[in-house]
Design a protein around this motif. Structure first.
Motif, PDB file in Angstrom:
ATOM      1  N   ASP A 193       0.825  -1.212   0.000  1.00  0.00           N
ATOM      2  CA  ASP A 193       0.000   0.000   0.000  1.00  0.00           C
ATOM      3  C   ASP A 193       0.854   1.256   0.000  1.00  0.00           C
ATOM      4  O   ASP A 193       0.548   2.231  -0.696  1.00  0.00           O
ATOM      5  CB  ASP A 193      -0.938   0.017   1.203  1.00  0.00           C
ATOM      6  N   PHE A 194       1.923   1.248   0.785  1.00  0.00           N
ATOM      7  CA  PHE A 194       2.788   2.411   0.864  1.00  0.00           C
ATOM      8  C   PHE A 194       3.500   2.657  -0.463  1.00  0.00           C
ATOM      9  O   PHE A 194       3.639   3.786  -0.899  1.00  0.00           O
ATOM     10  CB  PHE A 194       3.815   2.249   1.987  1.00  0.00           C
ATOM     11  N   MET A 195       3.946   1.579  -1.092  1.00  0.00           N
ATOM     12  CA  MET A 195       4.659   1.702  -2.358  1.00  0.00           C
ATOM     13  C   MET A 195       3.745   2.292  -3.426  1.00  0.00           C
ATOM     14  O   MET A 195       4.146   3.191  -4.168  1.00  0.00           O
ATOM     15  CB  MET A 195       5.197   0.341  -2.804  1.00  0.00           C
ATOM     16  N   GLY A 196       2.514   1.803  -3.513  1.00  0.00           N
ATOM     17  CA  GLY A 196       1.570   2.337  -4.489  1.00  0.00           C
ATOM     18  C   GLY A 196       1.320   3.815  -4.273  1.00  0.00           C
ATOM     19  O   GLY A 196       1.335   4.609  -5.222  1.00  0.00           O
ATOM     20  N   SER A 197       1.117   4.196  -3.028  1.00  0.00           N
ATOM     21  CA  SER A 197       0.875   5.601  -2.698  1.00  0.00           C
ATOM     22  C   SER A 197       2.093   6.459  -3.019  1.00  0.00           C
ATOM     23  O   SER A 197       1.977   7.553  -3.577  1.00  0.00           O
ATOM     24  CB  SER A 197       0.521   5.715  -1.214  1.00  0.00           C
ATOM     25  N   LEU A 200       4.530   5.824  -5.220  1.00  0.00           N
ATOM     26  CA  LEU A 200       4.682   5.935  -6.670  1.00  0.00           C
ATOM     27  C   LEU A 200       3.671   6.917  -7.254  1.00  0.00           C
ATOM     28  O   LEU A 200       4.010   7.733  -8.118  1.00  0.00           O
ATOM     29  CB  LEU A 200       4.526   4.568  -7.337  1.00  0.00           C
ATOM     30  N   GLU A 201       2.433   6.833  -6.784  1.00  0.00           N
ATOM     31  CA  GLU A 201       1.397   7.732  -7.290  1.00  0.00           C
ATOM     32  C   GLU A 201       1.749   9.189  -7.018  1.00  0.00           C
ATOM     33  O   GLU A 201       1.641  10.046  -7.906  1.00  0.00           O
ATOM     34  CB  GLU A 201       0.050   7.387  -6.661  1.00  0.00           C
ATOM     35  N   LYS A 202       2.203   9.480  -5.791  1.00  0.00           N
ATOM     36  CA  LYS A 202       2.576  10.859  -5.454  1.00  0.00           C
ATOM     37  C   LYS A 202       3.742  11.333  -6.305  1.00  0.00           C
ATOM     38  O   LYS A 202       3.754  12.466  -6.773  1.00  0.00           O
ATOM     39  CB  LYS A 202       2.931  10.969  -3.966  1.00  0.00           C
ATOM     40  N   ASN A 203       4.742  10.475  -6.485  1.00  0.00           N
ATOM     41  CA  ASN A 203       5.912  10.880  -7.258  1.00  0.00           C
ATOM     42  C   ASN A 203       5.587  11.082  -8.728  1.00  0.00           C
ATOM     43  O   ASN A 203       6.113  12.008  -9.355  1.00  0.00           O
ATOM     44  CB  ASN A 203       7.043   9.869  -7.084  1.00  0.00           C
ATOM     45  N   VAL A 204       4.742  10.249  -9.294  1.00  0.00           N
ATOM     46  CA  VAL A 204       4.356  10.439 -10.694  1.00  0.00           C
ATOM     47  C   VAL A 204       3.582  11.750 -10.837  1.00  0.00           C
ATOM     48  O   VAL A 204       3.792  12.506 -11.786  1.00  0.00           O
ATOM     49  CB  VAL A 204       3.551   9.231 -11.229  1.00  0.00           C
ATOM     50  N   GLN A 205       2.711  12.065  -9.863  1.00  0.00           N
ATOM     51  CA  GLN A 205       1.961  13.323  -9.922  1.00  0.00           C
ATOM     52  C   GLN A 205       2.901  14.518  -9.795  1.00  0.00           C
ATOM     53  O   GLN A 205       2.764  15.508 -10.518  1.00  0.00           O
ATOM     54  CB  GLN A 205       0.881  13.374  -8.840  1.00  0.00           C
ATOM     55  N   ILE A 206       3.870  14.430  -8.899  1.00  0.00           N
ATOM     56  CA  ILE A 206       4.850  15.509  -8.742  1.00  0.00           C
ATOM     57  C   ILE A 206       5.605  15.699 -10.056  1.00  0.00           C
ATOM     58  O   ILE A 206       5.818  16.822 -10.513  1.00  0.00           O
ATOM     59  CB  ILE A 206       5.825  15.199  -7.583  1.00  0.00           C
ATOM     60  N   PHE A 207       6.001  14.592 -10.690  1.00  0.00           N
ATOM     61  CA  PHE A 207       6.725  14.663 -11.954  1.00  0.00           C
ATOM     62  C   PHE A 207       5.840  15.262 -13.045  1.00  0.00           C
ATOM     63  O   PHE A 207       6.314  16.064 -13.858  1.00  0.00           O
ATOM     64  CB  PHE A 207       7.232  13.277 -12.363  1.00  0.00           C
ATOM     65  N   MET A 208       4.554  14.892 -13.083  1.00  0.00           N
ATOM     66  CA  MET A 208       3.628  15.455 -14.076  1.00  0.00           C
ATOM     67  C   MET A 208       3.475  16.967 -13.858  1.00  0.00           C
ATOM     68  O   MET A 208       3.429  17.734 -14.822  1.00  0.00           O
ATOM     69  CB  MET A 208       2.256  14.774 -13.989  1.00  0.00           C
ATOM     70  N   ASP A 209       3.397  17.387 -12.596  1.00  0.00           N
ATOM     71  CA  ASP A 209       3.307  18.821 -12.286  1.00  0.00           C
ATOM     72  C   ASP A 209       4.559  19.551 -12.766  1.00  0.00           C
ATOM     73  O   ASP A 209       4.472  20.650 -13.319  1.00  0.00           O
ATOM     74  CB  ASP A 209       3.109  19.044 -10.788  1.00  0.00           C
ATOM     75  N   LEU A 210       5.732  18.932 -12.568  1.00  0.00           N
ATOM     76  CA  LEU A 210       6.990  19.513 -13.034  1.00  0.00           C
ATOM     77  C   LEU A 210       6.982  19.637 -14.551  1.00  0.00           C
ATOM     78  O   LEU A 210       7.357  20.673 -15.101  1.00  0.00           O
ATOM     79  CB  LEU A 210       8.170  18.647 -12.575  1.00  0.00           C
ATOM     80  N   ARG A 250      11.145  13.939  -1.617  1.00  0.00           N
ATOM     81  CA  ARG A 250      11.635  13.666  -0.262  1.00  0.00           C
ATOM     82  C   ARG A 250      10.494  13.798   0.757  1.00  0.00           C
ATOM     83  O   ARG A 250      10.352  12.985   1.663  1.00  0.00           O
ATOM     84  CB  ARG A 250      12.781  14.619   0.073  1.00  0.00           C
ATOM     85  N   THR A 251       9.657  14.821   0.588  1.00  0.00           N
ATOM     86  CA  THR A 251       8.506  15.019   1.486  1.00  0.00           C
ATOM     87  C   THR A 251       7.541  13.843   1.392  1.00  0.00           C
ATOM     88  O   THR A 251       7.047  13.358   2.408  1.00  0.00           O
ATOM     89  CB  THR A 251       7.788  16.338   1.138  1.00  0.00           C
ATOM     90  N   ALA A 252       7.278  13.362   0.171  1.00  0.00           N
ATOM     91  CA  ALA A 252       6.383  12.208  -0.001  1.00  0.00           C
ATOM     92  C   ALA A 252       6.962  10.981   0.699  1.00  0.00           C
ATOM     93  O   ALA A 252       6.236  10.218   1.346  1.00  0.00           O
ATOM     94  CB  ALA A 252       6.165  11.920  -1.491  1.00  0.00           C
ATOM     95  N   PHE A 253       8.287  10.789   0.598  1.00  0.00           N
ATOM     96  CA  PHE A 253       8.933   9.654   1.253  1.00  0.00           C
ATOM     97  C   PHE A 253       8.852   9.795   2.770  1.00  0.00           C
ATOM     98  O   PHE A 253       8.555   8.825   3.478  1.00  0.00           O
ATOM     99  CB  PHE A 253      10.396   9.544   0.807  1.00  0.00           C
ATOM    100  N   THR A 254       9.063  10.991   3.275  1.00  0.00           N
ATOM    101  CA  THR A 254       8.972  11.238   4.721  1.00  0.00           C
ATOM    102  C   THR A 254       7.558  10.963   5.218  1.00  0.00           C
ATOM    103  O   THR A 254       7.363  10.346   6.266  1.00  0.00           O
ATOM    104  CB  THR A 254       9.393  12.689   5.046  1.00  0.00           C
ATOM    105  N   GLN A 255       6.562  11.401   4.465  1.00  0.00           N
ATOM    106  CA  GLN A 255       5.171  11.140   4.846  1.00  0.00           C
ATOM    107  C   GLN A 255       4.897   9.646   4.872  1.00  0.00           C
ATOM    108  O   GLN A 255       4.211   9.147   5.761  1.00  0.00           O
ATOM    109  CB  GLN A 255       4.213  11.839   3.882  1.00  0.00           C
ATOM    110  N   MET A 256       5.458   8.910   3.905  1.00  0.00           N
ATOM    111  CA  MET A 256       5.290   7.466   3.872  1.00  0.00           C
ATOM    112  C   MET A 256       5.926   6.842   5.114  1.00  0.00           C
ATOM    113  O   MET A 256       5.331   5.973   5.755  1.00  0.00           O
ATOM    114  CB  MET A 256       5.918   6.883   2.603  1.00  0.00           C
TER     115      MET A 256
END
Length: 179
Positions: free
Chosen positions: A99-103, A105-115, A154-160
């Motif tokens: 569950d954590f990995m999916g979340s 990855l989803e956050k990081n892909v969204q961050i990358f899309m925003d970039l 890094r923030t997404a990883f810390t939250q995880m």
């Protein structure tokens, strides 16, 4: 695929329904026509909201169709995922961290899309030389954007990590144990 006046007049909240028949054909209920997987991919690329449903059971098949598109993209042309990445993703299935990995990855892909969106906005109208300078990893603008991306990641990883610790503490407390 061409959009009709009815397509552009549709409210943005509506979800396009595509039915999948036993013969594996896809039927777009908005256009009342059969469509191909390539046309479904075009809907994704256009950020069109849709759902794919089994014509008989009404079961949601959207994930299955999206995975099929990814499989076709990965096997044709230049893949995004290396064999090592795919193997690591497989290892997370059934793992406590799934569950954590999916979340994550989803956050990081969204961050990358925003970039990517921000880069497209800032580079519109650039000539080839200006684009080359913009994309230079040494440019202050690129460094700033990549720095922001890395910080958000890094923030997404810390939250995880924090969520994992909280879940562990709750589980230990449920068993009457404390850290």
């Amino acid at each position: 695929m061409h959009k009709s006046k009815a397509d552009t007049a549709r409210p943005s909240e509506s979800v396009r329904v595509i039915k999948k028949y036993p013969n594996r054909r896809l039927y777009d209920t908005d256009t009342s026509s059969y469509i191909t997987l390539a046309e479904v991919k075009a809907l994704v690329m256009d950020s069109e909201r849709f759902v794919v449903r089994d014509a008989k059971t009404n079961e949601d098949l959207t994930r299955s169709i999206l995975l099929q598109i990814i499989l076709e993209e990965e096997t044709a042309g230049v893949p995004i995922f290396t064999e090592q990445v795919l193997a690591n993703i497989i290892r997370f299935y059934g793992h406590a961290m799934q569950d954590f990995m999916g979340s994550y990855l989803e956050k990081n892909v969204q961050i990358f899309m925003d970039l990517q969106h921000k880069m497209a906005e800032q580079s519109s109208g650039m000539n080839p030389e200006a684009w080359k300078q913009f994309m230079n990893a040494q440019s202050p603008m690129m460094q700033g954007m990549m720095g922001t991306y890395m910080e958000q990641s890094r923030t997404a990883f810390t939250q995880m990590q924090e969520q994992m610790q909280k879940n562990s503490e709750q589980m230990l407390a449920a068993f009457g144990l404390k850290r």
